[in-house]
Design a protein around this motif. Structure first.
Motif, PDB file in Angstrom:
ATOM      1  N   PHE A 130       0.921  -1.332  -0.049  1.00  0.00           N
ATOM      2  CA  PHE A 130      -0.069  -0.141   0.191  1.00  0.00           C
ATOM      3  C   PHE A 130       1.034   1.203   0.047  1.00  0.00           C
ATOM      4  N   GLY A 131       1.098   1.865  -1.098  1.00  0.00           N
ATOM      5  CA  GLY A 131       1.614   3.013  -1.346  1.00  0.00           C
ATOM      6  C   GLY A 131       2.085   3.369  -2.689  1.00  0.00           C
ATOM      7  N   ARG A 132       2.939   4.232  -3.080  1.00  0.00           N
ATOM      8  CA  ARG A 132       3.414   4.483  -4.254  1.00  0.00           C
ATOM      9  C   ARG A 132       4.777   4.931  -4.185  1.00  0.00           C
ATOM     10  N   PHE A 133       5.749   4.478  -5.017  1.00  0.00           N
ATOM     11  CA  PHE A 133       7.241   4.561  -5.112  1.00  0.00           C
ATOM     12  C   PHE A 133       7.169   5.804  -5.208  1.00  0.00           C
ATOM     13  N   GLY A 134       8.191   6.554  -4.470  1.00  0.00           N
ATOM     14  CA  GLY A 134       8.607   8.277  -4.668  1.00  0.00           C
ATOM     15  C   GLY A 134       7.529   9.168  -4.119  1.00  0.00           C
ATOM     16  N   PHE A 135       6.468   8.651  -3.586  1.00  0.00           N
ATOM     17  CA  PHE A 135       5.465   9.626  -3.044  1.00  0.00           C
ATOM     18  C   PHE A 135       5.320   9.551  -1.210  1.00  0.00           C
ATOM     19  N   ASP A 136       6.556   9.274  -0.703  1.00  0.00           N
ATOM     20  CA  ASP A 136       6.805   9.555   0.501  1.00  0.00           C
ATOM     21  C   ASP A 136       7.355  10.716   0.931  1.00  0.00           C
ATOM     22  N   ASN A 137       6.692  11.877   0.368  1.00  0.00           N
ATOM     23  CA  ASN A 137       7.312  13.328   0.332  1.00  0.00           C
ATOM     24  C   ASN A 137       6.724  14.035   1.493  1.00  0.00           C
ATOM     25  N   LYS A 138       6.018  13.508   2.425  1.00  0.00           N
ATOM     26  CA  LYS A 138       5.672  14.197   3.744  1.00  0.00           C
ATOM     27  C   LYS A 138       6.228  13.488   5.089  1.00  0.00           C
ATOM     28  N   PRO A 139       6.215  14.157   5.937  1.00  0.00           N
ATOM     29  CA  PRO A 139       6.933  13.278   7.404  1.00  0.00           C
ATOM     30  C   PRO A 139       6.030  12.141   7.686  1.00  0.00           C
ATOM     31  N   GLU A 140       4.724  12.220   7.564  1.00  0.00           N
ATOM     32  CA  GLU A 140       3.850  11.221   7.942  1.00  0.00           C
ATOM     33  C   GLU A 140       3.486  10.057   7.006  1.00  0.00           C
ATOM     34  N   PRO A 141       3.007   9.231   7.200  1.00  0.00           N
ATOM     35  CA  PRO A 141       2.589   8.078   5.876  1.00  0.00           C
ATOM     36  C   PRO A 141       1.310   8.514   5.519  1.00  0.00           C
ATOM     37  N   GLY A 165       6.536   7.628   5.866  1.00  0.00           N
ATOM     38  CA  GLY A 165       6.732   8.691   5.296  1.00  0.00           C
ATOM     39  C   GLY A 165       8.094   9.257   5.210  1.00  0.00           C
ATOM     40  N   SER A 166       8.489  10.370   5.130  1.00  0.00           N
ATOM     41  CA  SER A 166       9.886  10.937   4.948  1.00  0.00           C
ATOM     42  C   SER A 166      10.703  10.942   6.337  1.00  0.00           C
ATOM     43  N   ASP A 167       9.702  11.061   7.476  1.00  0.00           N
ATOM     44  CA  ASP A 167      10.337  11.108   8.900  1.00  0.00           C
ATOM     45  C   ASP A 167      10.543   9.529   9.465  1.00  0.00           C
ATOM     46  N   VAL A 168      11.763   9.299   9.728  1.00  0.00           N
ATOM     47  CA  VAL A 168      11.659   8.018  10.042  1.00  0.00           C
ATOM     48  C   VAL A 168      10.748   7.417  11.241  1.00  0.00           C
ATOM     49  N   ALA A 169      10.352   8.527  12.244  1.00  0.00           N
ATOM     50  CA  ALA A 169       9.531   8.356  13.064  1.00  0.00           C
ATOM     51  C   ALA A 169       8.177   7.683  12.710  1.00  0.00           C
ATOM     52  N   ALA A 187      13.215   8.669   3.760  1.00  0.00           N
ATOM     53  CA  ALA A 187      13.995   8.885   4.950  1.00  0.00           C
ATOM     54  C   ALA A 187      15.141   8.377   5.108  1.00  0.00           C
ATOM     55  N   VAL A 188      15.655   7.200   4.479  1.00  0.00           N
ATOM     56  CA  VAL A 188      17.010   6.563   4.554  1.00  0.00           C
ATOM     57  C   VAL A 188      17.903   7.097   3.690  1.00  0.00           C
ATOM     58  N   PHE A 189      17.108   7.900   2.665  1.00  0.00           N
ATOM     59  CA  PHE A 189      18.403   8.327   1.575  1.00  0.00           C
ATOM     60  C   PHE A 189      18.356   9.832   1.482  1.00  0.00           C
ATOM     61  N   ALA A 190      17.732  10.420   2.230  1.00  0.00           N
ATOM     62  CA  ALA A 190      17.722  11.994   2.171  1.00  0.00           C
ATOM     63  C   ALA A 190      19.093  12.501   2.131  1.00  0.00           C
ATOM     64  N   GLU A 191      19.296  13.599   1.602  1.00  0.00           N
ATOM     65  CA  GLU A 191      20.457  14.414   1.495  1.00  0.00           C
ATOM     66  C   GLU A 191      21.259  14.426   2.886  1.00  0.00           C
ATOM     67  N   GLY A 192      22.338  13.960   3.230  1.00  0.00           N
ATOM     68  CA  GLY A 192      23.054  14.206   4.320  1.00  0.00           C
ATOM     69  C   GLY A 192      22.868  13.163   5.489  1.00  0.00           C
ATOM     70  N   ALA A 193      21.770  12.450   5.172  1.00  0.00           N
ATOM     71  CA  ALA A 193      21.516  11.255   5.924  1.00  0.00           C
ATOM     72  C   ALA A 193      22.594   9.924   5.687  1.00  0.00           C
ATOM     73  N   GLU A 194      22.781   9.466   6.908  1.00  0.00           N
ATOM     74  CA  GLU A 194      23.477   8.053   6.717  1.00  0.00           C
ATOM     75  C   GLU A 194      22.575   6.911   6.998  1.00  0.00           C
ATOM     76  N   PRO A 195      22.638   6.323   5.605  1.00  0.00           N
ATOM     77  CA  PRO A 195      21.433   5.316   5.596  1.00  0.00           C
ATOM     78  C   PRO A 195      21.575   4.043   6.681  1.00  0.00           C
ATOM     79  N   ALA A 196      22.777   3.660   7.172  1.00  0.00           N
ATOM     80  CA  ALA A 196      22.907   2.904   8.141  1.00  0.00           C
ATOM     81  C   ALA A 196      22.256   3.364   9.291  1.00  0.00           C
ATOM     82  N   THR A 197      22.523   4.673   9.706  1.00  0.00           N
ATOM     83  CA  THR A 197      22.083   5.257  11.111  1.00  0.00           C
ATOM     84  C   THR A 197      20.636   5.353  10.974  1.00  0.00           C
ATOM     85  N   VAL A 198      20.064   5.539   9.987  1.00  0.00           N
ATOM     86  CA  VAL A 198      18.588   5.597   9.689  1.00  0.00           C
ATOM     87  C   VAL A 198      17.828   4.413   9.951  1.00  0.00           C
TER      88      VAL A 198
END
Length: 215
Positions: A130-141, A165-169, A187-198
């Motif tokens: 349930f969702g669409r690739f590339g449409f997680d552009n808001k912090p919440e689902p 959403g785009s916020d890991v929380a 959320a994992v691959f945002a600019e400046g994010a460390e993927p493993a840390t997220v």
């Protein structure tokens, strides 16, 4: 999805956004439990997508992560992926399951309503997304995805994946629906994010807050 040492709660499905370098994807694997990786073809041609997948699939599988190719069953076979993700509707899903069910898992996406989901579910895919690739552009689902995931998890035995959403929380809201899997992407691959840390943070949140499946 992988079974070895699997947590008994909602698990992460990783979906890299378009243009994510293979090295960033592989780097995410060090963050802890990831059930599976869905690789969309995006705008890549067949040859470049295959070459891209070949950089990722062995590393993912070595980490115990099932790899699902979105779209092309030929490429899925060539790169020895674990599954195929189908977004093209009931007929295409039925055909893929008929051809591939003995060789790899087949999952379904594209459902926007309960009726859509039930039609796809009639084909008995290995999961529904349930969702669409590339449409997680808001912090919440997206509220629709949460609603569909909650309804499906309560009613249907086929596992479901719900886009966060785009916020890991936001993994907490997905886990609260009872969905077996939460998809993380931006959320994992945002600019400046460390993927493993997220990924590590997402797993910690799920460990702390996700209901135990089967309770």
């Amino acid at each position: 999805m992988t079974e070895t040492s699997s947590p008994d709660r909602c698990r992460i499905v990783l979906i890299p956004p378009a243009g994510t370098p293979a090295e960033r994807i592989v780097a995410a694997f060090a963050g802890g439990d990831i059930a599976s990786l869905i690789l969309p073809q995006d705008s890549r041609d067949e040859d470049s997508f295959q070459a891209y997948a070949e950089k990722i699939v062995p590393a993912a599988q070595a980490a115990g992560i099932a790899v699902v190719i979105a779209g092309d069953s030929r490429i899925a076979g060539r790169v020895k992926a674990d599954g195929l993700h189908v977004e093209d509707g009931k007929a295409e899903l039925a055909d893929a399951i008929d051809r591939l069910q003995d060789r790899m898992m087949v999952g379904a996406g594209g459902a926007k309503t309960r009726d859509d989901a039930l039609e796809l579910g009639e084909q008995r895919p290995d999961y529904i997304f349930f969702g669409r690739f590339g449409f997680d552009n808001k912090p919440e689902p997206h509220p629709r995805n949460l609603s569909l995931g909650r309804w499906w998890a309560e009613m249907i035995e086929i596992p479901c994946i719900v886009m966060a959403g785009s916020d890991v929380a936001s993994v907490e809201a997905v886990a609260a629906t009872g969905a077996e899997f939460v998809a993380l992407s931006a959320a994992v691959f945002a600019e400046g994010a460390e993927p493993a840390t997220v990924i590590a943070k997402a797993n910690a949140l799920l460990d702390e807050t996700a209901p135990r499946l089967g309770d």
